[in-house]
Motif scaffolding. Structure first.
Motif, PDB file in Angstrom:
ATOM      1  N   GLY A  91      19.396  56.356  58.166  1.00 16.64           N
ATOM      2  CA  GLY A  91      18.935  57.607  58.746  1.00 16.64           C
ATOM      3  C   GLY A  91      17.579  57.451  59.405  1.00 16.64           C
ATOM      4  O   GLY A  91      17.189  56.360  59.832  1.00 16.64           O
ATOM      5  N   GLY A  92      16.824  58.536  59.467  1.00 19.66           N
ATOM      6  CA  GLY A  92      15.492  58.479  60.046  1.00 19.66           C
ATOM      7  C   GLY A  92      14.413  58.176  59.034  1.00 19.66           C
ATOM      8  O   GLY A  92      13.246  58.017  59.390  1.00 19.66           O
ATOM      9  N   THR A  93      14.797  58.064  57.770  1.00 19.30           N
ATOM     10  CA  THR A  93      13.820  57.882  56.688  1.00 19.30           C
ATOM     11  C   THR A  93      13.565  56.422  56.364  1.00 19.30           C
ATOM     12  O   THR A  93      12.418  55.995  56.202  1.00 19.30           O
ATOM     13  N   PHE A  94      14.640  55.641  56.267  1.00 20.72           N
ATOM     14  CA  PHE A  94      14.522  54.268  55.783  1.00 20.72           C
ATOM     15  C   PHE A  94      14.464  53.309  56.967  1.00 20.72           C
ATOM     16  O   PHE A  94      15.493  52.954  57.548  1.00 20.72           O
ATOM     17  N   VAL A  95      13.266  52.924  57.336  1.00 21.30           N
ATOM     18  CA  VAL A  95      13.052  52.107  58.533  1.00 21.30           C
ATOM     19  C   VAL A  95      12.579  50.697  58.175  1.00 21.30           C
ATOM     20  O   VAL A  95      12.194  49.926  59.054  1.00 21.30           O
ATOM     21  N   ALA A  96      12.638  50.348  56.900  1.00 22.22           N
ATOM     22  CA  ALA A  96      12.279  49.012  56.428  1.00 22.22           C
ATOM     23  C   ALA A  96      12.969  48.807  55.083  1.00 22.22           C
ATOM     24  O   ALA A  96      13.362  49.782  54.433  1.00 22.22           O
ATOM     25  N   PRO A  97      13.138  47.565  54.644  1.00 26.65           N
ATOM     26  CA  PRO A  97      13.771  47.320  53.346  1.00 26.65           C
ATOM     27  C   PRO A  97      13.008  48.009  52.210  1.00 26.65           C
ATOM     28  O   PRO A  97      11.785  48.145  52.250  1.00 26.65           O
ATOM     29  N   VAL A  98      13.755  48.443  51.199  1.00 29.81           N
ATOM     30  CA  VAL A  98      13.149  49.134  50.060  1.00 29.81           C
ATOM     31  C   VAL A  98      13.782  48.662  48.764  1.00 29.81           C
ATOM     32  O   VAL A  98      14.929  48.206  48.743  1.00 29.81           O
ATOM     33  N   VAL A  99      13.015  48.765  47.681  1.00 27.38           N
ATOM     34  CA  VAL A  99      13.573  48.605  46.343  1.00 27.38           C
ATOM     35  C   VAL A  99      14.257  49.915  45.989  1.00 27.38           C
ATOM     36  O   VAL A  99      13.673  50.990  46.096  1.00 27.38           O
ATOM     37  N   VAL A 100      15.531  49.837  45.603  1.00 25.49           N
ATOM     38  CA  VAL A 100      16.332  51.042  45.389  1.00 25.49           C
ATOM     39  C   VAL A 100      16.005  51.668  44.035  1.00 25.49           C
ATOM     40  O   VAL A 100      16.058  51.011  42.996  1.00 25.49           O
ATOM     41  N   THR A 101      15.659  52.949  44.091  1.00 25.88           N
ATOM     42  CA  THR A 101      15.468  53.761  42.896  1.00 25.88           C
ATOM     43  C   THR A 101      16.603  54.778  42.819  1.00 25.88           C
ATOM     44  O   THR A 101      17.339  54.975  43.784  1.00 25.88           O
ATOM     45  N   PRO A 102      16.757  55.452  41.682  1.00 24.59           N
ATOM     46  CA  PRO A 102      17.799  56.493  41.619  1.00 24.59           C
ATOM     47  C   PRO A 102      17.631  57.557  42.694  1.00 24.59           C
ATOM     48  O   PRO A 102      18.626  58.045  43.253  1.00 24.59           O
ATOM     49  N   PHE A 142      18.578  47.724  55.937  1.00 24.73           N
ATOM     50  CA  PHE A 142      19.312  48.727  56.706  1.00 24.73           C
ATOM     51  C   PHE A 142      19.648  48.238  58.112  1.00 24.73           C
ATOM     52  O   PHE A 142      18.792  47.725  58.833  1.00 24.73           O
ATOM     53  N   ASP A 143      20.910  48.478  58.502  1.00 25.87           N
ATOM     54  CA  ASP A 143      21.350  48.121  59.848  1.00 25.87           C
ATOM     55  C   ASP A 143      20.682  48.970  60.921  1.00 25.87           C
ATOM     56  O   ASP A 143      20.643  48.585  62.092  1.00 25.87           O
ATOM     57  N   THR A 144      20.202  50.126  60.542  1.00 25.32           N
ATOM     58  CA  THR A 144      19.562  51.023  61.507  1.00 25.32           C
ATOM     59  C   THR A 144      18.088  50.712  61.722  1.00 25.32           C
ATOM     60  O   THR A 144      17.499  51.166  62.711  1.00 25.32           O
ATOM     61  N   ALA A 145      17.471  49.965  60.811  1.00 18.81           N
ATOM     62  CA  ALA A 145      16.010  49.849  60.803  1.00 18.81           C
ATOM     63  C   ALA A 145      15.445  49.181  62.057  1.00 18.81           C
ATOM     64  O   ALA A 145      14.383  49.580  62.556  1.00 18.81           O
ATOM     65  N   PHE A 146      16.128  48.168  62.591  1.00 16.29           N
ATOM     66  CA  PHE A 146      15.603  47.425  63.739  1.00 16.29           C
ATOM     67  C   PHE A 146      15.472  48.319  64.968  1.00 16.29           C
ATOM     68  O   PHE A 146      14.674  48.043  65.860  1.00 16.29           O
ATOM     69  N   HIS A 147      16.235  49.413  64.997  1.00 16.52           N
ATOM     70  CA  HIS A 147      16.216  50.310  66.152  1.00 16.52           C
ATOM     71  C   HIS A 147      15.295  51.510  65.947  1.00 16.52           C
ATOM     72  O   HIS A 147      15.251  52.406  66.797  1.00 16.52           O
ATOM     73  N   ALA A 148      14.556  51.522  64.838  1.00 18.75           N
ATOM     74  CA  ALA A 148      13.783  52.720  64.480  1.00 18.75           C
ATOM     75  C   ALA A 148      12.666  53.031  65.472  1.00 18.75           C
ATOM     76  O   ALA A 148      12.199  54.165  65.542  1.00 18.75           O
TER      77      ALA A 148
END
Length: 366
Positions: A91-102, A142-148
């Motif tokens: 989406g528009g929120t996750f624009v870089a890799p993150v450690v997944v939390t609940p 995220f597959d979307t992040a490179f296009h953010a």
């Protein structure tokens, strides 16, 4: 004890994995579970050991359990320091890799309708990993992040503001693959990396990326992974009015339309034979030839549009299963682009898993 990164790519009925040395990023193992829920099978290579055997894997947790058991049985003192997951939509929120939390997992589940063929299964892999992989963190790429970083001209739909503000916009996909290509060009062809490059990630899913100075400027996929090029079983671009006609004029349900657009169209729908390019290339059926001609024409048309977004074209890079292996398809695409000023053509193998491992190592380092 050797620290390793377990990289996963979960599909609807498959789970691909690679294991990388955390320190050197040398690949230690790779494999996949196919036929999840039906006739599951595990094929893997760990060092000099090759494994190929049937599994009882009715869901992704069972498949993940088989991978964990495989590592425990054949590893050489490995300790998994992170499990890294490909997630199609950030989406528009996750624009870089993150450690997944609940909390992050809940936010990603809300994006399932935007990538129904991929996102639920990506997240199923994360859920299974959290239950089975001990205390190692789960990292999402995220597959979307490179296009953010796309400018408004390139990510906006011509809709009223009230709808645009609800997140209806272009996001783009295959970003992990494109980022790998950008990295390879920067290392091996820096003069091209600084130029104007169209990259074609051509596989069962397919898109193009306009890359300038190593950054994504534009791409053919939009809000979902359905837009742009025709694909193995997906339509690519289609008149929205055709969709409303299917609903109102033909009485199709939303579910029937979604199945048609995602699973019964593209090369499979055009040919009536298969979504597999090798099968179509070997066929004497004129429908197969038509499907491939259509595909090559549409890729070229969209490539010309990507060139407009950059103000020119210095190179075309092919990657993905079709891009790397189907020379006749590459030739047909380039023949349709022969009217353009000369540009260089390259074939660079995709390596999304290594790109994900690079991201995970950097994130853990921070």
């Amino acid at each position: 004890m050797i620290d390793v990164l377990l990289v996963l790519n979960c599909g609807s009925s498959s789970l691909k994995f690679e294991i990388f040395d955390h320190a050197t990023l040398a690949r230690r193992a790779k494999g996949k579970v196919t036929g999840i829920g039906t006739r599951a099978r595990l094929a893997a290579t760990i060092g000099e050991t090759a494994i190929d055997r049937p599994l009882s894997a009715h869901d992704h947790e069972a498949a993940m359990g088989a991978v964990v058991d495989l590592i425990d049985r054949y590893d050489d003192g490995w300790r998994t320091v992170a499990t890294v997951h490909r997630v199609v939509h950030g989406g528009g929120t996750f624009v870089a890799p993150v450690v997944v939390t609940p909390e992050i997992l809940v936010a990603l589940e809300a994006l399932n309708p935007l990538a129904p063929l991929h996102q639920p299964y990506n997240l199923a892999g994360i859920a299974a990993s959290k239950r089975l992989s001990g205390r190692a963190p789960d990292i999402a790429c995220f597959d979307t992040a490179f296009h953010a970083g796309h400018g408004e001209l390139f990510h906006t739909f011509a809709l009223e503001a009230a709808l645009r503000e609800k997140g209806i916009r272009r996001y783009g996909f295959h970003g992990i693959s494109y980022e790998w290509i950008a990295r390879v060009l920067a290392a091996e062809r820096p003069e091209l990396a600084e130029g104007r490059v169209v990259v074609g990630h051509l596989g069962n899913g397919a898109s193009l990326c306009a890359m300038k100075n190593g950054f994504s400027i534009d791409t053919t996929m939009g809000m979902t992974a359905l837009d742009g090029l025709p694909m193995g079983t997906r339509t690519g671009s289609i008149d929205p009015g055709a969709v409303t006609y299917m609903m109102r004029g033909l009485g199709m349900t939303v579910e029937q339309i979604e199945e048609t657009l995602y699973e019964r169209s593209g090369l499979k729908g055009l040919s009536g034979i298969s979504n597999d390019v090798k099968t179509l290339l070997e066929s004497d059926d004129p429908r197969a030839a038509f499907a491939l001609d259509y595909y090559a024409l549409k890729v070229a048309q969209h490539a010309a549009a990507m060139a407009v977004s950059m103000g020119g074209l210095d190179a075309f890079v092919f990657t993905g299963g079709i891009g790397e292996n189907a020379a006749p398809v590459r030739e047909a695409i380039l023949a349709n682009l022969a009217f353009l000023p000369p540009f260089e053509t390259l074939v660079i193998p995709a390596n999304e898993e290594r790109m994900m491992a690079i991201h995970a190592k950097a994130l853990l380092g921070r």
